[in-house]
Design a protein around this motif. Structure first.
Motif, PDB file in Angstrom:
ATOM      1  N   PHE A  15       0.823  -1.202   0.000  1.00  0.00           N
ATOM      2  CA  PHE A  15       0.000   0.000   0.000  1.00  0.00           C
ATOM      3  C   PHE A  15       0.859   1.255   0.000  1.00  0.00           C
ATOM      4  CE2 PHE A  15      -3.089  -3.029   1.746  1.00  0.00           C
ATOM      5  CZ  PHE A  15      -4.236  -2.683   1.031  1.00  0.00           C
ATOM      6  N   THR A  16       0.297   2.317  -0.564  1.00  0.00           N
ATOM      7  CA  THR A  16       0.879   3.656  -0.479  1.00  0.00           C
ATOM      8  C   THR A  16       0.005   4.471   0.460  1.00  0.00           C
ATOM      9  OG1 THR A  16       1.878   3.620  -2.680  1.00  0.00           O
ATOM     10  CG2 THR A  16       1.369   5.770  -1.755  1.00  0.00           C
ATOM     11  N   ASP A  17       0.619   4.987   1.543  1.00  0.00           N
ATOM     12  CA  ASP A  17      -0.110   5.752   2.552  1.00  0.00           C
ATOM     13  C   ASP A  17       0.137   7.240   2.340  1.00  0.00           C
ATOM     14  OD1 ASP A  17      -0.809   3.304   3.565  1.00  0.00           O
ATOM     15  OD2 ASP A  17       0.697   3.333   5.165  1.00  0.00           O
ATOM     16  N   VAL A  18      -0.928   8.022   2.432  1.00  0.00           N
ATOM     17  CA  VAL A  18      -0.831   9.466   2.220  1.00  0.00           C
ATOM     18  C   VAL A  18      -1.538  10.173   3.373  1.00  0.00           C
ATOM     19  CG1 VAL A  18      -1.187  11.366   0.598  1.00  0.00           C
ATOM     20  CG2 VAL A  18      -0.937   9.038  -0.269  1.00  0.00           C
ATOM     21  N   ALA A  19      -0.941  11.241   3.883  1.00  0.00           N
ATOM     22  CA  ALA A  19      -1.551  12.031   4.954  1.00  0.00           C
ATOM     23  C   ALA A  19      -1.437  13.513   4.613  1.00  0.00           C
ATOM     24  CB  ALA A  19      -0.872  11.748   6.293  1.00  0.00           C
ATOM     25  N   LEU A  20      -2.493  14.258   4.903  1.00  0.00           N
ATOM     26  CA  LEU A  20      -2.518  15.709   4.730  1.00  0.00           C
ATOM     27  C   LEU A  20      -2.542  16.341   6.112  1.00  0.00           C
ATOM     28  CD1 LEU A  20      -2.896  18.322   3.004  1.00  0.00           C
ATOM     29  CD2 LEU A  20      -5.364  17.903   3.149  1.00  0.00           C
ATOM     30  N   GLY A  21      -1.583  17.216   6.390  1.00  0.00           N
ATOM     31  CA  GLY A  21      -1.506  17.827   7.705  1.00  0.00           C
ATOM     32  C   GLY A  21      -1.396  19.332   7.635  1.00  0.00           C
ATOM     33  N   ARG A  22      -1.783  19.963   8.729  1.00  0.00           N
ATOM     34  CA  ARG A  22      -1.576  21.406   8.901  1.00  0.00           C
ATOM     35  C   ARG A  22      -0.995  21.592  10.288  1.00  0.00           C
ATOM     36  NH1 ARG A  22      -6.668  25.186   8.282  1.00  0.00           N
ATOM     37  NH2 ARG A  22      -7.229  24.051  10.188  1.00  0.00           N
ATOM     38  N   GLY A  23       0.274  21.957  10.338  1.00  0.00           N
ATOM     39  CA  GLY A  23       0.955  21.987  11.616  1.00  0.00           C
ATOM     40  C   GLY A  23       1.017  20.582  12.193  1.00  0.00           C
ATOM     41  N   ALA A  24       0.574  20.426  13.454  1.00  0.00           N
ATOM     42  CA  ALA A  24       0.574  19.115  14.102  1.00  0.00           C
ATOM     43  C   ALA A  24      -0.734  18.365  13.891  1.00  0.00           C
ATOM     44  CB  ALA A  24       0.831  19.283  15.605  1.00  0.00           C
TER      45      ALA A  24
END
Length: 697
Positions: A15-24
């Motif tokens: 699998f390819t894991d993707v995360a979108l974050g803003r700061g913490a």
């Protein structure tokens, strides 16, 4: 002003894991099947989905952090460049001689490690530098035509140059590289003085060979990855995760791709270390189970265990010395072929075995309905009712239950005379015991006890197997963080921008040349700081260390140095620190022995932002009134305690609130994974939304 948006991408074997974050804050995550022909396709697809779902465009993203198993897999599967070595005349057989010992002394069928370059592609050049860096014999440039002919005839596409004592004086290596690249500009050239400027010729050569082996592949991949995101409108810089737990630029990663080996697992350890600090867990075992492998790491006082060396592609998985040694800064962990895609079979002796080979994402487990015929760990989980088919992988994959059961019956049930449920339970038992045994061995080798440790479980399959593995490893407390299915990608967003340099300069503590040492450390700090500045405008921090030992010993102890220049007044404290650490590791120092320093290291990094502390959940025996909540539904699952199918309570994790309490057997379902709460275990939700599991038996 709103915090900048960043994207983290972890490309694994399945699998390819993707995360979108803003700061913490983690705003959204996605898990998509890896596209092996072009891994950037899955990465771009997952990133685009998260960006559009948040009402953003690619131009709104201020940074991308990326880690991949591509370099690791290329080394394990031997899919790299055709490498030739250039060595000092008279030292052609460094790879053949290796350590001058066998890793299994009495095994008459021993399989030697595959060190990539055969003797027929090892060439020499007249030159010689001594251990102090003084030129004994100048580089004979008249040998270049003969050398070029040998390279042409060998068919090499990459060259590893490793001249004797080049760590002390790299002038000959650099001149030779300039001459070769001027004559053969298409050749990829790696220098030991840049890749691994440390003493120990065999280790330095192996590291340089490994770097040369994956450099053309990784340079092309990184360029294609960057171009794909640029074409989609991304203007932000791309930073690469390193095996040591820091981030570096694409340019540096392309020069030293060996630093990217194990980058994904390293970020998982960073996530676990950060969570351990927040939750006040001083002794931790992190368990990261993905689709292809399981990774375990020991973490003490918020810092993962680190190492200066590890081995690639061991011929004997748990036998030291059976692989190819590589000397780079790395977060130390043990990795075994025990993921969701690990294949199960009955061997010729009638034993049920699992892994280390994996079905990956193409075709994947039989249940994925993509043509897979082999029974895998995921198939066993599904057959035991531990996975909700309607919620699996966010609904991206429609599970084929008939194909799943058929594969298990064919591979395990028929040969052993078991029904589907018993065969599936057997697969789970074997893989869980493999992971528990790996944890025990890793702890014993590190001189540490698992009994008092908290396990932090994540990855697509980590929460599903955590209670089973914990029971076998002797662990009684588990923390499952938020967004555990994409834990490594989340860890990327917390990693600092950093770079570490290690160089050899042999000195005895008595009679040390402080001018030479301080000059070396300052030059190393300037070099590392320049790499960090390319990836971040933040102020940086520096850590300096020395690798010390008693004269004549074979291995060193890492001792922290002052950040400022060393003075005569620091030497007494340096000796005392070394002896205290030696006493800690070996019970007592050796009186009257001289101390020497072989290597020096400088690590420059952006400062780490400490996490907010999380109060532990209230004691759960007995639970507070109203803490227990009613399940959404019930589901038949195989219980490892009763050895039969039982009705388990099923909860949606999004419905849980701080203080909620659940007793096993139960399933806690979320978009990218499921937490299995075995019979006898209790889960409580803490104030940060983490699941804290404790064995009540």
């Amino acid at each position: 002003m709103p915090s900048p948006f960043r994207i983290a991408i972890d490309i694994g074997g399945t699998f390819t894991d993707v995360a979108l974050g803003r700061g913490a804050d983690i705003l959204a995550t996605a898990k998509v099947l890896t596209t092996h022909q072009d891994p950037s396709q899955a990465a771009l697809s997952g990133a685009a989905e998260l960006v559009s779902g948040a009402g953003l465009s690619m131009a709104d993203i201020s940074g991308v952090v990326h880690g991949t198993t591509l370099a690791t897999n290329a080394l394990i599967e031997r899919r790299g460049a055709r490498v030739a070595c250039i060595l000092t005349e008279g030292f052609r057989d460094i790879l053949e001689i290796a350590y001058e010992r066998r890793y299994a002394q009495y095994d008459i069928n021993i399989e030697k490690p595959d060190l990539i370059v055969p003797r027929s592609r090892c060439f020499t050049v007249p030159e010689r530098v001594d251990v102090r860096g003084r030129t004994v014999q100048p580089l004979d440039e008249s040998a270049l035509p003969r050398l070029l002919t040998e390279l042409d005839n060998s068919g090499a596409t990459a060259v590893a140059i490793c001249l004797l004592h080049a760590y002390a004086n790299p002038r000959h290596e650099r001149r030779l590289a300039d001459l070769i690249q001027a004559a053969r500009p298409k050749l990829s050239v790696s220098l030991s003085a840049e890749v691994s400027p440390e003493a120990r010729e065999f280790d330095r050569l192996c590291t340089t060979v490994a770097n040369a082996y994956v450099q053309p592949l990784m340079a092309g991949y990184l360029r294609a990855f960057s171009d794909a995101f640029r074409a989609a409108g991304m203007t932000a810089p791309v930073l690469m995760m390193t095996a040591g737990g820091g981030m570096t630029t694409l340019e540096t990663a392309a020069r030293f791709p060996i630093r990217l080996v194990e980058s994904g697992p390293a970020s998982g350890a960073i996530l676990a270390a950060r969570l351990a600090t927040a939750c006040g867990a001083d002794q931790v075992l992190s368990l990261d189970i993905g689709g292809t492998t399981a990774k375990l790491c020991l973490i003490d006082h918020g810092r993962p265990q680190t190492s200066r060396a590890f081995e690639i592609a061991r011929a004997e998985r748990f036998t030291k010395g059976s692989g190819m040694p590589v000397r780079i800064p790395v977060i130390e962990m043990i990795e075994i072929g025990a993921g969701g895609g690990s294949k199960a079979r009955v061997d010729r002796m009638g034993r049920l075995t699992v892994g280390p080979d994996s079905a990956g994402s193409e075709p994947g487990p039989a249940a994925y309905g993509r043509g897979g015929q082999d029974a895998t760990v995921s198939d066993a989980d599904i057959a035991q009712g531990l996975v909700d088919p309607d919620r699996f992988a966010e609904g991206r994959i429609s599970l084929d239950l008939a194909a799943c059961r058929s594969a298990i019956d064919r591979a395990i049930g028929a040969p052993l005379g078991l029904d589907t449920a018993a065969a599936a339970a057997g697969i789970s038992t074997i893989v869980d015991e493999n992971m528990g045994a790996a944890a025990r061995v890793h702890a014993i080798e590190s001189g540490k006890d698992l009994g008092q440790r908290t396990m932090i479980a994540f990855g697509g399959n980590g929460p599903l197997h955590a209670t089973h593995v914990a029971a076998r490893a002797g662990v009684r407390r588990i923390i499952v963080p938020r967004d555990p299915g994409v834990g490594s990608a989340v860890g990327f967003l917390h990693a600092p921008v950093g770079f570490e340099i290690v160089r050899s300069l042999h000195m005895e503590l008595d009679g040390i040349d402080l001018g030479a040492v301080n000059g070396l450390l300052d030059a190393m700090q300037d070099e590392a700081a320049a790499v960090v500045a390319m990836g971040s405008a933040e102020p940086s921090e520096t850590r300096r260390t020395a690798f010390m030992r008693y004269v004549g010993q074979g291995h060193e102890i890492e001792v922290t140095l002052p950040v400022q220049a060393l003075t005569d007044g620091d030497l007494g404290a340096l000796r005392a620190t070394f002896e205290a650490e030696y006493r800690h590791q070996f019970s007592r120092p050796v009186p009257g022995m001289r101390i020497e320093i072989l290597n020096w290291a400088v690590h420059v990094t952006t400062p780490d932002q400490p996490p907010d502390p999380v109060a532990p959940p209230a004691p759960t025996a007995p639970p507070a009134p109203g803490a227990h909540i009613a399940p959404n539904r019930r589901r038949a699952i195989h219980c490892d305690i009763a050895g039969e199918m039982v009705a388990a309570a099923v909860f949606d994790r999004t419905d849980l609130a701080s203080g909620n309490c659940i007793d096993g057997p139960a399933l806690i379902v979320e978009p990218q994974t499921t937490t299995l709460l075995s019979t006898g275990w209790r889960a409580v939700v803490d104030d940060a939304g983490n699941l804290v599991l404790e064995d009540q038996r």
